[in-house]
Design a protein around this motif. Structure first.
Motif, mmCIF file in Angstrom:
data_model
loop_
_atom_site.group_PDB
_atom_site.id
_atom_site.type_symbol
_atom_site.label_atom_id
_atom_site.label_comp_id
_atom_site.label_asym_id
_atom_site.label_seq_id
_atom_site.Cartn_x
_atom_site.Cartn_y
_atom_site.Cartn_z
ATOM 1 N N PRO A 40 25.012 2.991 -3.304
ATOM 2 C CA PRO A 40 24.565 1.679 -3.774
ATOM 3 C C PRO A 40 25.616 1.025 -4.670
ATOM 4 O O PRO A 40 26.291 1.719 -5.442
ATOM 5 C CB PRO A 40 23.302 1.989 -4.587
ATOM 6 C CG PRO A 40 22.897 3.370 -4.222
ATOM 7 C CD PRO A 40 24.110 4.075 -3.735
ATOM 8 N N GLY A 41 25.764 -0.255 -4.515
ATOM 9 C CA GLY A 41 26.562 -1.029 -5.464
ATOM 10 C C GLY A 41 28.065 -0.995 -5.284
ATOM 11 O O GLY A 41 28.798 -1.520 -6.108
ATOM 12 N N ILE A 42 28.580 -0.349 -4.218
ATOM 13 C CA ILE A 42 30.036 -0.385 -4.024
ATOM 14 C C ILE A 42 30.350 -0.845 -2.590
ATOM 15 O O ILE A 42 29.545 -0.609 -1.681
ATOM 16 C CB ILE A 42 30.722 0.987 -4.268
ATOM 17 C CG1 ILE A 42 30.055 2.100 -3.429
ATOM 18 C CG2 ILE A 42 30.746 1.369 -5.732
ATOM 19 C CD1 ILE A 42 30.895 3.356 -3.341
ATOM 20 N N PRO A 43 31.497 -1.464 -2.371
ATOM 21 C CA PRO A 43 31.836 -1.885 -1.011
ATOM 22 C C PRO A 43 32.210 -0.669 -0.149
ATOM 23 O O PRO A 43 32.675 0.338 -0.711
ATOM 24 C CB PRO A 43 33.056 -2.803 -1.207
ATOM 25 C CG PRO A 43 33.637 -2.411 -2.516
ATOM 26 C CD PRO A 43 32.531 -1.868 -3.356
ATOM 27 N N MET A 56 15.617 7.642 -4.436
ATOM 28 C CA MET A 56 16.951 7.072 -4.679
ATOM 29 C C MET A 56 16.963 6.101 -5.872
ATOM 30 O O MET A 56 18.025 5.708 -6.330
ATOM 31 C CB MET A 56 17.434 6.296 -3.451
ATOM 32 C CG MET A 56 17.400 7.051 -2.145
ATOM 33 S SD MET A 56 18.914 7.978 -1.909
ATOM 34 C CE MET A 56 20.105 6.655 -1.795
ATOM 35 N N ASP A 57 15.783 5.665 -6.290
ATOM 36 C CA ASP A 57 15.684 4.654 -7.338
ATOM 37 C C ASP A 57 16.492 3.415 -6.966
ATOM 38 O O ASP A 57 17.267 2.861 -7.746
ATOM 39 C CB ASP A 57 16.186 5.263 -8.667
ATOM 40 C CG ASP A 57 15.668 4.481 -9.855
ATOM 41 O OD1 ASP A 57 14.727 3.666 -9.663
ATOM 42 O OD2 ASP A 57 16.204 4.652 -10.966
ATOM 43 N N ASN A 58 16.314 2.994 -5.721
ATOM 44 C CA ASN A 58 17.114 1.899 -5.165
ATOM 45 C C ASN A 58 16.152 0.760 -4.789
ATOM 46 O O ASN A 58 14.931 0.939 -4.770
ATOM 47 C CB ASN A 58 17.841 2.428 -3.921
ATOM 48 C CG ASN A 58 18.991 1.535 -3.496
ATOM 49 O OD1 ASN A 58 19.270 0.521 -4.119
ATOM 50 N ND2 ASN A 58 19.650 1.936 -2.427
ATOM 51 N N SER A 59 16.705 -0.394 -4.458
ATOM 52 C CA SER A 59 15.818 -1.470 -3.989
ATOM 53 C C SER A 59 15.837 -1.498 -2.469
ATOM 54 O O SER A 59 16.811 -1.062 -1.833
ATOM 55 C CB SER A 59 16.297 -2.816 -4.545
ATOM 56 O OG SER A 59 17.451 -3.228 -3.843
#
Ligand SMILES: [Zn+2]
Length: 549
Positions: free
Chosen positions: A79-82, A115-118
């Motif tokens: 998450p959060g990286i290209p 994952m605590d992700n959206s």
């Protein structure tokens, strides 16, 4: 109908199984065997997860596969990286495999709670990763982890994850039953529903290629093969599985069952008949590499898969094997076995005699005599269905064809234990061969090994070919535990030379006596086969008729 593609993950998911590990070299060897079998895809490992898998992909760059495509496995970007900054995706590209398999989350529970992700970022991770790998020229197989569980809880989101992978160019969408809890009728319903839903969405873009579905199942409910077969019937064109069903917990779908089922029972050939006949060999090869004892009752390839014990069964298969066999064992490289035991009838003994090359009397008297003898001996603790070597000797004795190649005069075994030193064993053996006596002594790691060495030394003077023979397994079992020290023990010995493996048995209240019986039978078996080979190579000169002049 579309051909079914086999995707093997023995080298990745298989090694998740308890006690299963392969070195990078062993992985290359197994991959070559899988290629030889005609498996379409070989997943070599997860290069982002451990150095051994990286080493495998390095070695594999120098390997030329006949037909198989090698796949590297990994996760969608973090998450959060290209994607181009993601170490795992970079490792996948560095593997230089034509195919890359990535897994993504389809179950909202995993995305949010594990994952605590959206949910939106999860979709972006799938989109970016597939697009990045496609842009780098890879064939992309998208494994939808926990798909069936996710679909049951939130079908809309689960489908959205698949659609995201498709829109970004995934070549295959593989539905995974990661926890192994899905039932065949659920697989049927869900695979069909997915096809309809995706086709509807895809219809909006008529230029999209046809969506190809695959299936990846685990065996936690004992249904991995059934679920895979059901998914194929419902329209999947790729089946992922492992050789011998190796894998985490209860294992993955067993390709050894899936291949013959598709080929022989569903008219969906996935490997050539010639390759299918190598199935048992492949199974053994992988279990040998994995250092796992092959399971006798494994469908199609197990030692017992075509073994018949009951007398009625045996008399029926002697008339027509179809009566008690669902397929001809030779098609999968296996063979029919007839077991002899107290459940046996005359037919078992007659079949076995033919197989072992012992002539029985024509009137059937010998075989009924042998049957009643077996029943008595089994009462005493013998078990002949696993000791062909001793059974052959028994049949020869009963039909007066037994020719002892050596006779035991006496043996003595001593064992010494000195304080903390390990035990040492010495054996003295006195035998005679054609009236000539020989006495030898030898040491060993234990009493049986000392006896083995002494007997070998004694026989060496008469039979020089014995050095090719060695003992490979030795098992002792107490068979009547209720009588304390007077209980009998059963000893099994397995021996082999360059051509053959044979097993023999001994039963006694004394473990050394039981071991001796099994050992003596084993040497007798070896010497008798050597003698037979020699007589075939150098047949006695034909006797010329004598003319009285
Ligand atoms: Zn899996």
């Amino acid at each position: 109908m579309e051909p079914i593609l086999l995707y093997d993950t023995t080298l990745r998911d298989g090694t998740q199984g308890e006690n299963i590990t392969f070195t990078a070299d062993e992985k290359v060897k197994i991959a070559l065997q899988l290629d030889d079998m005609g498996i379409h895809y070989i997943e070599g490992g997860w290069p982002g997860s451990n150095p051994k898998d990286l080493q495998f992909f390095d070695l594999a760059k120098r390997v030329k596969f006949k037909t198989a495509r090698l796949a590297a496995f990994g996760a969608t970007r973090k998450p959060g990286i290209p994607p181009e900054k993601d170490g795992n995706l970079k490792a996948l590209l560095a593997s230089e495999t034509p195919t890359v398999t990535i897994f993504g989350k389809s179950w909202d529970l995993h995305v949010k709670e594990v994952m605590d992700n959206s949910l939106a970022e999860n979709l972006a991770m799938i989109a970016d990763s597939v697009k990045f790998l496609k842009w780098n020229g890879r064939e992309v197989i998208y494994d939808a982890e926990h798909f069936f569980d996710g679909y049951k809880k939130n079908s809309g989101y689960a489908l959205q994850t698949l659609m995201t992978a498709i829109e970004n160019g995934a070549d295959f969408i593989v539905l995974c039953d990661t926890n192994g809890g899905t039932l065949p009728f659920e697989v049927d319903t869900i695979v069909k529903a997915v096809q309809t839903a995706l086709a509807d969405k895809n219809a909006l873009n008529p230029a999209s290629p046809k969506i190809k579905l695959g299936i990846h199942t685990h065996n936690d409910s004992g249904l991995a093969v059934a679920n895979s077969i059901t998914a194929v019937q419902a329209g999947s064109v790729m089946v992922q599985g492992t050789i011998n069903g190796y894998g985490e917990r209860c294992g993955n779908a067993d390709l050894n069952s899936i291949m013959p089922i598709l080929n022989l029972k569903m008219n969906r050939p996935c490997v050539s008949p010639e390759n299918l006949s190598k199935l048992k060999t492949l199974s053994r090869y992988v279990s040998e590499m994995a250092n796992q004892v092959p399971l006798n009752n494994r469908p199609f390839v197990g030692k017992s898969a075509f073994a018949h014990k009951g007398g009625i069964h045996v008399s029926a298969i002697m008339k027509t094997p179809k009566a008690y066999e669902h397929i001809d064992p030779a098609i999968v490289g296996n063979r029919r076995r007839v077991l002899v035991s107290d459940l046996s009838g005359k037919s078992n003994v007659e079949y076995k005699a033919r197989e072992l090359g012992v002539e029985l009397g024509n009137n059937g008297f010998d075989s009924s005599k042998i049957v009643s003898e077996i029943k008595q001996l089994e009462q005493q603790g013998y078990q002949f269905d696993v000791a062909d070597g001793s059974f052959k000797i028994l049949m020869e004795k009963f039909t007066d064809q037994f020719e002892p190649l050596f006779d035991l005069e006496a043996f003595r075994v001593t064992i010494e234990k000195d304080k903390d030193q390990p035990c040492t064993a010495q054996a003295t053996v006195k035998i005679s061969v054609d009236g000539q006596q020989e006495i030898t002594a030898a040491e060993g790691y234990g009493p049986v090994s000392a006896l083995d060495n002494a007997l070998r030394k004694a026989l060496d003077r008469f039979f020089p070919d014995l050095d090719t023979m060695r003992l490979v397994d030795f098992k002792v079992r107490v068979i009547d535990g209720s009588r304390g020290t007077a209980a009998k023990v059963r000893v099994f010995i397995e021996s082999r030379d360059q051509d053959e493996i044979w097993s023999t048995i001994g039963v006694s209240e004394d473990i050394i006596e039981a071991s001796w019986q099994a050992l003596a039978d084993s040497f007798q078996h070896k010497l008798a086969s050597e003698k037979q080979i020699r007589s075939q190579q150098f047949p006695e000169q034909e006797k010329l008729p004598i003319f009285n002049t």
